[in-house]
Design a protein around this motif. Sequence first.
Motif, mmCIF file in Angstrom:
data_model
loop_
_atom_site.group_PDB
_atom_site.id
_atom_site.type_symbol
_atom_site.label_atom_id
_atom_site.label_comp_id
_atom_site.label_asym_id
_atom_site.label_seq_id
_atom_site.Cartn_x
_atom_site.Cartn_y
_atom_site.Cartn_z
ATOM 1 N N SER A 177 0.832 -1.197 0.000
ATOM 2 C CA SER A 177 0.000 0.000 0.000
ATOM 3 C C SER A 177 0.868 1.249 0.000
ATOM 4 C CB SER A 177 -0.929 0.009 1.212
ATOM 5 O OG SER A 177 -1.928 -0.978 1.067
ATOM 6 N N GLU A 180 2.153 1.792 -3.400
ATOM 7 C CA GLU A 180 1.105 2.235 -4.311
ATOM 8 C C GLU A 180 0.786 3.713 -4.066
ATOM 9 O OE1 GLU A 180 -2.880 1.573 -3.634
ATOM 10 O OE2 GLU A 180 -3.131 2.666 -5.509
ATOM 11 N N VAL A 202 -3.443 4.270 9.503
ATOM 12 C CA VAL A 202 -4.773 4.187 8.906
ATOM 13 C C VAL A 202 -5.416 2.844 9.211
ATOM 14 C CG1 VAL A 202 -6.044 4.069 6.732
ATOM 15 C CG2 VAL A 202 -4.302 5.822 7.062
ATOM 16 N N ARG B 85 -23.407 -2.865 -2.666
ATOM 17 C CA ARG B 85 -23.580 -3.084 -1.231
ATOM 18 C C ARG B 85 -24.219 -1.836 -0.638
ATOM 19 N NH1 ARG B 85 -23.889 -8.001 0.079
ATOM 20 N NH2 ARG B 85 -24.244 -7.075 2.124
ATOM 21 N N ALA B 88 -24.897 1.863 4.021
ATOM 22 C CA ALA B 88 -24.851 1.886 5.488
ATOM 23 C C ALA B 88 -23.749 0.981 6.039
ATOM 24 C CB ALA B 88 -26.208 1.466 6.056
ATOM 25 N N PRO B 90 -20.270 -0.569 6.925
ATOM 26 C CA PRO B 90 -18.900 -0.078 7.035
ATOM 27 C C PRO B 90 -18.093 -0.610 5.854
ATOM 28 C CG PRO B 90 -19.618 -1.084 9.093
ATOM 29 C CD PRO B 90 -20.678 -1.360 8.085
ATOM 30 N N LEU B 92 -15.187 -2.055 5.381
ATOM 31 C CA LEU B 92 -14.603 -3.392 5.422
ATOM 32 C C LEU B 92 -15.674 -4.482 5.326
ATOM 33 C CD1 LEU B 92 -11.732 -4.544 5.636
ATOM 34 C CD2 LEU B 92 -12.209 -5.006 8.040
ATOM 35 N N THR B 93 -16.809 -4.216 5.921
ATOM 36 C CA THR B 93 -17.911 -5.177 5.841
ATOM 37 C C THR B 93 -18.406 -5.311 4.413
ATOM 38 O OG1 THR B 93 -18.587 -4.509 8.065
ATOM 39 C CG2 THR B 93 -20.169 -5.771 6.770
ATOM 40 N N THR B 147 -10.135 1.074 -5.046
ATOM 41 C CA THR B 147 -9.881 2.322 -4.330
ATOM 42 C C THR B 147 -10.896 3.393 -4.728
ATOM 43 O OG1 THR B 147 -7.515 1.838 -4.289
ATOM 44 C CG2 THR B 147 -8.174 4.107 -3.864
ATOM 45 N N MET B 154 -16.891 6.476 0.646
ATOM 46 C CA MET B 154 -16.495 7.228 1.835
ATOM 47 C C MET B 154 -16.689 8.731 1.632
ATOM 48 S SD MET B 154 -12.935 5.256 2.877
ATOM 49 C CE MET B 154 -12.651 6.084 4.446
ATOM 50 N N PRO B 158 -9.684 10.309 -3.511
ATOM 51 C CA PRO B 158 -8.620 9.298 -3.476
ATOM 52 C C PRO B 158 -7.241 9.859 -3.815
ATOM 53 C CG PRO B 158 -9.978 9.031 -5.433
ATOM 54 C CD PRO B 158 -10.657 10.059 -4.585
ATOM 55 N N LEU B 162 -5.329 8.822 2.081
ATOM 56 C CA LEU B 162 -4.742 7.488 2.078
ATOM 57 C C LEU B 162 -5.766 6.388 2.301
ATOM 58 C CD1 LEU B 162 -1.426 7.561 4.164
ATOM 59 C CD2 LEU B 162 -1.789 7.877 1.721
ATOM 60 N N ARG B 163 -6.771 6.705 3.078
ATOM 61 C CA ARG B 163 -7.632 5.647 3.605
ATOM 62 C C ARG B 163 -8.233 4.718 2.564
ATOM 63 N NH1 ARG B 163 -11.584 8.834 7.256
ATOM 64 N NH2 ARG B 163 -11.351 10.276 5.505
ATOM 65 N N HIS B 165 -7.109 3.872 -0.249
ATOM 66 C CA HIS B 165 -6.033 3.041 -0.782
ATOM 67 C C HIS B 165 -5.718 1.887 0.172
ATOM 68 C CE1 HIS B 165 -4.766 5.812 -4.068
ATOM 69 N NE2 HIS B 165 -5.315 6.713 -3.272
ATOM 70 N N VAL B 166 -5.618 2.237 1.435
ATOM 71 C CA VAL B 166 -5.289 1.211 2.422
ATOM 72 C C VAL B 166 -6.402 0.171 2.524
ATOM 73 C CG1 VAL B 166 -4.792 0.776 4.857
ATOM 74 C CG2 VAL B 166 -3.840 2.792 3.732
ATOM 75 N N MET B 167 -7.636 0.644 2.500
ATOM 76 C CA MET B 167 -8.755 -0.291 2.596
ATOM 77 C C MET B 167 -8.779 -1.237 1.398
ATOM 78 S SD MET B 167 -9.932 0.486 5.439
ATOM 79 C CE MET B 167 -11.476 -0.390 5.610
#
Lengths: 218, 218
Positions: A177, A180, A202, B85, B88, B90, B92-93, B147, B154, B158, B162-163, B165-167
């Motif tokens: 990451s 990237e 993060v 999806r 509502a 999150p 990652l879910t 991403t 979110m 992008p 960063l977030r 990208h990390v996710m």
Amino acid sequence: MHDICAAPMAGRRERKKQRTREALVDAAFRLFQEKGFDATTVEEIADEVDVSSRTFFRYFASKEDVVLTFQEEQFTTMLEALSSRPAAEPVLTALRNAAVSVIRACENGQYGFDPERFGCIQQMMESSPAVFGRSLEHGQKKQSEITRIIAERMGVDPAADLRPHVMAGLANCAFHSAFEVLAAGVAKTDRFSEVVDEVFAVMEDELAYRSEKETATG
Amino acid sequence: MHDICAAPMAGRRERKKQRTREALVDAAFRLFQEKGFDATTVEEIADEVDVSSRTFFRYFASKEDVVLTFQEEQFTTMLEALSSRPAAEPVLTALRNAAVSVIRACENGQYGFDPERFGCIQQMMESSPAVFGRSLEHGQKKQSEITRIIAERMGVDPAADLRPHVMAGLANCAFHSAFEVLAAGVAKTDRFSEVVDEVFAVMEDELAYRSEKETATG
DNA sequence: CCAAAACTGTCATGCTGTGACACATGTCGT
DNA sequence: ACGACATGTGTCACAGCATGACAGTTTTGG
């Protein structure tokens, strides 16, 4: 054949090999930087050191291997750093600290790391998919060693518990990451160590935030 | 040249190309399973379909590309699943649910996926480093699309945050970890979908647990 | 039916990587 | 220091991947 002492510089032959190897690495990186990784042939590298291409492949299994050698060194150093993190640290924190400290060492030229070469590798990872791919592959292959150390630290059996595997994967993921993000120009800084640190941050924040909500898996 | 309708089966030529392509894929997978990926040459694949090797490379950029074609399909399906999806959930879910649902579809042969071939790919990933490496590379390359969708979800940019990208990296990581865990025989099940689900679960639990402790980064 | 476009085969070529064999060099015991 | 042995290197040959160029064939579309 006695192997009395496993000293690194046994005889003249060993020294010569070491010199040839270093000469090959030097020549390779010089050419890589001049013409790019893909545009540089093994023959050119070998010629520069005045050995045959065949000899090159006796030192390195592939052209990418020259670059991976350094990944290997960094990785080993990182493992040592991880092993010596205090046991009180949560696993992810230990990984974060170990990773960041080693990368900082590379950037600052500590422990014999060459910052310029470190930068060169970063460049090649971005410009040459072949190198990047091999690096990913290498990282994945080496992941098991991280897993082992983490399992030890957690006091669980890596053959029966997913967790150390996943945690090791996260460490690997942080690296990717960071690369990237750096390549995409999203980071505010150019220092790889800082980017890695941020990525870990993060992960921690975002996942902690996530856990506040419901875990609806439907 | 009018391009009146962008239908998939415009003329005979298109149909023929499609047939050749499928024949190549079929032959390739058959040989891969018989003799292994590395032991199968492009010439053999081409001969099986009675075309020249040159033609093979007009359909696929590389031998690995045959395998990656399916990764590509699965990936596309996964992106669609992710997009639909509920907002509502999150992040990652949503990633977890999207990933698991698509893999389940592959295993069950829904949406035109061939479960047998899916299994064959899994096998090759374990046995042939070249395939695995290319797959990692491919995944990393495609990560930017995940991403983008996550950033949208979110509501952030992008290019400055960063977030997402990390996710997206975490999603990729989950796949890799699942593969590794499966290959290492750590999982209690053979179903890839279940392993992926478990890996996501570990990420969530472990990182949530971690966040209960102090975040001593020193 | 004819001309343009697209697909394919053949040929040539470059690069990576490996096996086999002979030769030279380093190593070690005496 | 000398000889036996091990090890490293060069040369040659070869297989496989991948690409460019060119000519021949099929498809398309008017």
